[in-house]
Design an enzyme around this catalytic site. Sequence first.
Site, PDB file in Angstrom:
ATOM      1  N   ILE A 102      -2.551  -4.862  -6.535  1.00 12.75           N
ATOM      2  CA  ILE A 102      -1.612  -5.586  -7.403  1.00 12.75           C
ATOM      3  C   ILE A 102      -1.894  -7.089  -7.366  1.00 12.75           C
ATOM      4  O   ILE A 102      -1.982  -7.748  -8.408  1.00 12.75           O
ATOM      5  CB  ILE A 102      -0.152  -5.294  -6.960  1.00 12.75           C
TER       6      ILE A 102
ATOM      7  N   ASP B 183      -3.838 -13.977   7.853  1.00  9.66           N
ATOM      8  CA  ASP B 183      -2.990 -12.860   8.266  1.00  9.66           C
ATOM      9  C   ASP B 183      -1.554 -13.365   8.138  1.00  9.66           C
ATOM     10  O   ASP B 183      -1.143 -14.263   8.886  1.00  9.66           O
ATOM     11  CB  ASP B 183      -3.307 -12.465   9.717  1.00  9.66           C
TER      12      ASP B 183
ATOM     13  N   ASN C 260       3.040 -11.155  -1.597  1.00  7.68           N
ATOM     14  CA  ASN C 260       2.728  -9.800  -2.054  1.00  7.68           C
ATOM     15  C   ASN C 260       2.044  -8.942  -0.978  1.00  7.68           C
ATOM     16  O   ASN C 260       2.032  -7.714  -1.087  1.00  7.68           O
ATOM     17  CB  ASN C 260       1.834  -9.920  -3.300  1.00  7.68           C
TER      18      ASN C 260
ATOM     19  N   TYR D  93       9.122   1.539   6.269  1.00  5.47           N
ATOM     20  CA  TYR D  93       8.587   0.791   5.120  1.00  5.47           C
ATOM     21  C   TYR D  93       9.726   0.345   4.200  1.00  5.47           C
ATOM     22  O   TYR D  93       9.825  -0.825   3.822  1.00  5.47           O
ATOM     23  CB  TYR D  93       7.598   1.683   4.360  1.00  5.47           C
TER      24      TYR D  93
ATOM     25  N   THR E  57      -3.386   2.024  -6.464  1.00  4.54           N
ATOM     26  CA  THR E  57      -4.139   0.980  -5.754  1.00  4.54           C
ATOM     27  C   THR E  57      -4.728   1.638  -4.505  1.00  4.54           C
ATOM     28  O   THR E  57      -4.520   2.837  -4.267  1.00  4.54           O
ATOM     29  CB  THR E  57      -3.229  -0.182  -5.285  1.00  4.54           C
TER      30      THR E  57
HETATM   31  P1  NAP Z   1      -3.468  -2.770  -1.536  1.00  2.15           P
HETATM   32  O1  NAP Z   1      -4.404  -2.619  -2.666  1.00  2.15           O
HETATM   33  O2  NAP Z   1      -3.704  -1.994  -0.287  1.00  2.15           O
HETATM   34  O3  NAP Z   1      -3.337  -4.317  -1.201  1.00  2.15           O
HETATM   35  C1  NAP Z   1      -2.660  -4.761  -0.056  1.00  2.15           C
HETATM   36  C2  NAP Z   1      -2.952  -6.230   0.071  1.00  2.15           C
HETATM   37  O4  NAP Z   1      -2.211  -6.760   1.174  1.00  2.15           O
HETATM   38  C3  NAP Z   1      -4.414  -6.510   0.335  1.00  2.15           C
HETATM   39  O5  NAP Z   1      -4.821  -7.631  -0.434  1.00  2.15           O
HETATM   40  C4  NAP Z   1      -4.446  -6.860   1.816  1.00  2.15           C
HETATM   41  O6  NAP Z   1      -5.469  -7.812   2.072  1.00  2.15           O
HETATM   42  C5  NAP Z   1      -3.087  -7.508   1.990  1.00  2.15           C
HETATM   43  N1  NAP Z   1      -2.638  -7.478   3.364  1.00  2.15           N
HETATM   44  C6  NAP Z   1      -2.263  -6.408   4.105  1.00  2.15           C
HETATM   45  N2  NAP Z   1      -1.929  -6.802   5.351  1.00  2.15           N
HETATM   46  C7  NAP Z   1      -2.084  -8.157   5.368  1.00  2.15           C
HETATM   47  C8  NAP Z   1      -1.882  -9.158   6.351  1.00  2.15           C
HETATM   48  N3  NAP Z   1      -1.454  -8.847   7.589  1.00  2.15           N
HETATM   49  N4  NAP Z   1      -2.138 -10.442   6.039  1.00  2.15           N
HETATM   50  C9  NAP Z   1      -2.580 -10.767   4.791  1.00  2.15           C
HETATM   51  N5  NAP Z   1      -2.787  -9.876   3.818  1.00  2.15           N
HETATM   52  C10 NAP Z   1      -2.539  -8.584   4.119  1.00  2.15           C
HETATM   53  O7  NAP Z   1      -1.993  -2.354  -1.977  1.00  2.15           O
HETATM   54  P2  NAP Z   1      -1.073  -2.773  -3.217  1.00  2.15           P
HETATM   55  O8  NAP Z   1      -0.546  -1.511  -3.742  1.00  2.15           O
HETATM   56  O9  NAP Z   1      -1.743  -3.717  -4.107  1.00  2.15           O
HETATM   57  O10 NAP Z   1       0.109  -3.503  -2.442  1.00  2.15           O
HETATM   58  C11 NAP Z   1       0.553  -4.812  -2.767  1.00  2.15           C
HETATM   59  C12 NAP Z   1       2.045  -4.899  -2.494  1.00  2.15           C
HETATM   60  O11 NAP Z   1       2.719  -4.010  -3.371  1.00  2.15           O
HETATM   61  C13 NAP Z   1       2.454  -4.502  -1.088  1.00  2.15           C
HETATM   62  O12 NAP Z   1       3.466  -5.365  -0.622  1.00  2.15           O
HETATM   63  C14 NAP Z   1       3.024  -3.111  -1.289  1.00  2.15           C
HETATM   64  O13 NAP Z   1       3.949  -2.756  -0.279  1.00  2.15           O
HETATM   65  C15 NAP Z   1       3.653  -3.260  -2.648  1.00  2.15           C
HETATM   66  N6  NAP Z   1       3.917  -2.002  -3.348  1.00  2.15           N
HETATM   67  C16 NAP Z   1       2.896  -1.192  -3.718  1.00  2.15           C
HETATM   68  C17 NAP Z   1       3.190  -0.003  -4.384  1.00  2.15           C
HETATM   69  C18 NAP Z   1       2.119   0.950  -4.845  1.00  2.15           C
HETATM   70  O14 NAP Z   1       2.464   2.065  -5.264  1.00  2.15           O
HETATM   71  N7  NAP Z   1       0.829   0.583  -4.808  1.00  2.15           N
HETATM   72  C19 NAP Z   1       4.513   0.328  -4.661  1.00  2.15           C
HETATM   73  C20 NAP Z   1       5.526  -0.527  -4.253  1.00  2.15           C
HETATM   74  C21 NAP Z   1       5.220  -1.709  -3.602  1.00  2.15           C
HETATM   75  P3  NAP Z   1      -6.462  -7.730   3.333  1.00  2.15           P
HETATM   76  O15 NAP Z   1      -6.813  -6.293   3.533  1.00  2.15           O
HETATM   77  O16 NAP Z   1      -7.612  -8.601   2.893  1.00  2.15           O
HETATM   78  O17 NAP Z   1      -5.687  -8.330   4.465  1.00  2.15           O
END
Ligand code: NAP
Length: 253
Positions: free
Chosen positions: A18, A56, A83, A147, A182
Amino acid sequence: MFSVEGKTAFITGGTSGIGLAVAERFVRQGAKVFIAGRRDAGDLAAGIGATAVQLDVANGDLFAHVLDVVEEDVGKIHILINNAGMENVGQTLVEQAISELDPAVDVNLKGVVHGLKYGPAHMADGGSIINTSSLAANIGLPTYGFYAATKAAVLSLTRTAALELAPRNIRVNAVCPGSIRTAMLPDDHPEVKLTETLCPMGRIGETDDLLGLYQFLASGASAYISGQAINVDGGVSAGFGYGVLGLAETAVS
Ligand code: NAP
């Protein structure tokens, strides 16, 4: 309309999913964008015309330092998107080890707290903060306890920060995505089938489905909207669709 042209955006979790999709959109619309994550994303950022920052979000001192460096480099930021997130679902509250609460709190909760604590000093008045929460903050789902609790906390923080930053016209809102394809939600994730059944539109979401809202909330077009949380879930939170009722074939065409 919904312009982010000439603005500077700092996006945590901008290295994937995202956050990366939002970064690409904002760059295309003329914003200067910093994408922050733990991985070395220099090439990725260069490929989309953004700048990578290794961070981080669980480390508050590092978060504060990175924002200092960004401001020295480009001045005040206009858009902060908290995010970054991690998901550790699949076990009930009885089953899940207490130690698994820590990573969820460190990233999903403290990561946003750090952004809200250290970000405003580096923001221009009139800016916009967008926190990525989750539909899981608003509806219960077995095995999503830790979560969902951290994501619900993000909604509470969103309201508090909105009130505290209103005198500076910095708006703070939350986006609550439903199931979005994602790295966090690969095709074999059990939530995919569940959402295909529950969602009145019969599908999970794509990152593209979120971009309009992030851009709207980042832009001056939403200048009088603050402290709000908006579900982007294909109608899941609206109620029970034809598919759930077993009436899919009776749906009005
Ligand atoms: P994703 O593709 O796995 O991306 C997660 C992102 O968070 C990555 O850029 C990762 O970067 C970063 N991240 C994780 N831990 C981190 C840390 N300790 N410090 C800095 N960066 C960190 O997942 P996504 O679906 O895009 O998720 C983005 C947001 O949307 C999250 O908050 C998630 O909970 C929320 N969300 C997602 C969904 C869904 O269905 N996909 C639904 C509801 C909410 P690095 O690996 O480089 O650290």
